[in-house]
Each structure stands twice: as structure tokens, then as C-alpha cells.
Design an enzyme around this catalytic site. Structure first.
Site, PDB file in Angstrom:
ATOM      1  N   VAL A  43       0.877  -1.169   0.000  1.00 45.36           N
ATOM      2  CA  VAL A  43       0.000   0.000   0.000  1.00 45.36           C
ATOM      3  C   VAL A  43       0.914   1.218   0.000  1.00 45.36           C
ATOM      4  CG1 VAL A  43      -1.893   1.214   1.134  1.00 45.36           C
ATOM      5  CG2 VAL A  43      -1.697  -1.290   1.362  1.00 45.36           C
ATOM      6  N   HIS A  97      10.043   5.063  -1.603  1.00 48.12           N
ATOM      7  CA  HIS A  97       8.680   5.611  -1.604  1.00 48.12           C
ATOM      8  C   HIS A  97       7.984   4.873  -0.469  1.00 48.12           C
ATOM      9  CE1 HIS A  97       5.040   7.134  -4.045  1.00 48.12           C
ATOM     10  NE2 HIS A  97       4.522   6.569  -2.947  1.00 48.12           N
ATOM     11  N   LEU A  98       7.368   5.606   0.440  1.00 54.99           N
ATOM     12  CA  LEU A  98       6.682   4.994   1.568  1.00 54.99           C
ATOM     13  C   LEU A  98       5.795   3.860   1.082  1.00 54.99           C
ATOM     14  CD1 LEU A  98       5.790   4.985   4.565  1.00 54.99           C
ATOM     15  CD2 LEU A  98       4.060   6.683   3.923  1.00 54.99           C
ATOM     16  N   HIS A  99       5.925   2.701   1.714  1.00 53.23           N
ATOM     17  CA  HIS A  99       5.046   1.579   1.384  1.00 53.23           C
ATOM     18  C   HIS A  99       4.886   0.681   2.596  1.00 53.23           C
ATOM     19  CE1 HIS A  99       9.148   0.310   0.247  1.00 53.23           C
ATOM     20  NE2 HIS A  99       8.769  -0.949   0.473  1.00 53.23           N
ATOM     21  N   VAL A 100       3.677   0.151   2.714  1.00 57.09           N
ATOM     22  CA  VAL A 100       3.333  -0.742   3.812  1.00 57.09           C
ATOM     23  C   VAL A 100       3.077  -2.121   3.224  1.00 57.09           C
ATOM     24  CG1 VAL A 100       1.698  -1.218   5.669  1.00 57.09           C
ATOM     25  CG2 VAL A 100       2.366   1.143   5.177  1.00 57.09           C
TER      26      VAL A 100
END
Length: 142
Positions: A43, A97-100
Site C-alpha cells: 500500500v 517511496h513509503l510503502h506498507v
């Protein structure tokens, strides 16, 4: 604020991704191409930020609402017993890139600690089947 960059792999994926399971103005969720277990979803916020501390405070709640929805859909759509939800900030972050990570989990599935063995989908069709099941769970929850 930067909504997307040409150099960022995840920004490109948000524009033209294969196997997207959820997409709106806040976030995009898609299958990881090197999943820990099949159905592993990433996400990412649409806004290009590298880490959680870079995400504007007013987007934290809306972004994690999408992470929460993805976790529920992965569990329900794949019949998993639960999920593992994790995020790296710079160290061990393969794409800046921020990702969960939302990983389906079952008892005795072999995942231990922070060693993340990776697998592959047998085909694009198999990956799409997993994505479709997660999308269907999201639709049912909407």
C-alpha cells in the site's frame, strides 16, 4: 508536495500498475512482485514521500485507513488466518517511496522473525487471480 516522480518505481506503478487491488486519491494497493506469500500487497500513498515521517500529518489517518482496509481484504479474500503488516523507513526499504507490506499469514506458514523469504507467482494469470480475490473482498466490505 510531489504527487509523482518519473524516477520512482512506485509512482510509475500507481499510474499504470498490474494487479492493483485498490486505488483512490489517497493510496494505491497492488501485489508485490516478490511476495513473502502469494497475495502480499503493498500500500503506497499517491503523494511521493520516502518515509512515514515525510507523510504530511493530515494524510496519516486517511493513508492508514487504506492500509487497514487492505489488511482486512487480504485476510478475507484469501482465507488467511491473519496478516503481517510492516513498514521500513530507509533501512531495508528497497524503493524510496513509503510503502506498507500487508502479508497474508497462517499458522505454521514458516515465517519467522524479520527474515522475509520471497516467492514468485507461477504466471500473470495466477497473480491476477490473487488480485481479483482481494478486490472482491474490498468490494464486499465497501
Amino acid at each position: 508536495m510531489v504527487t509523482a516522480t518519473d524516477e520512482c518505481l512506485f509512482c510509475a506503478i500507481t499510474e499504470r500498475s498490474a494487479h492493483v487491488v485498490m486505488s483512490d486519491e489517497t493510496a494505491v494497493a497492488f501485489l508485490d512482485i516478490r511476495p513473502v506469500f502469494k497475495g502480499h500487497v503493498l500500500v503506497v500513498p499517491r503523494l511521493h514521500v520516502e518515509t512515514l515521517t515525510d507523510l504530511p500529518a493530515d494524510l496519516v489517518g486517511p493513508f492508514f485507513t487504506r492500509v487497514r482496509r487492505a489488511a482486512g481484504a487480504v485476510q478475507e479474500g484469501l482465507g488467511a488466518a491473519g496478516t503481517f503488516v510492516a513498514m521500513n523507513n530507509r533501512i531495508s526499504q528497497s524503493v524510496p517511496h513509503l510503502h506498507v507490506h500487508v502479508v497474508p499469514r497462517n499458522r505454521k506458514d514458516g515465517l519467522r522473525g524479520f527474515f522475509w523469504p520471497r516467492t514468485k507467482y507461477a504466471s500473470a494469470e495466477e497473480a491476477e487471480d490473487y488480485a481479483a480475490r482481494i478486490r472482491a473482498a474490498l468490494d464486499r466490505a465497501a
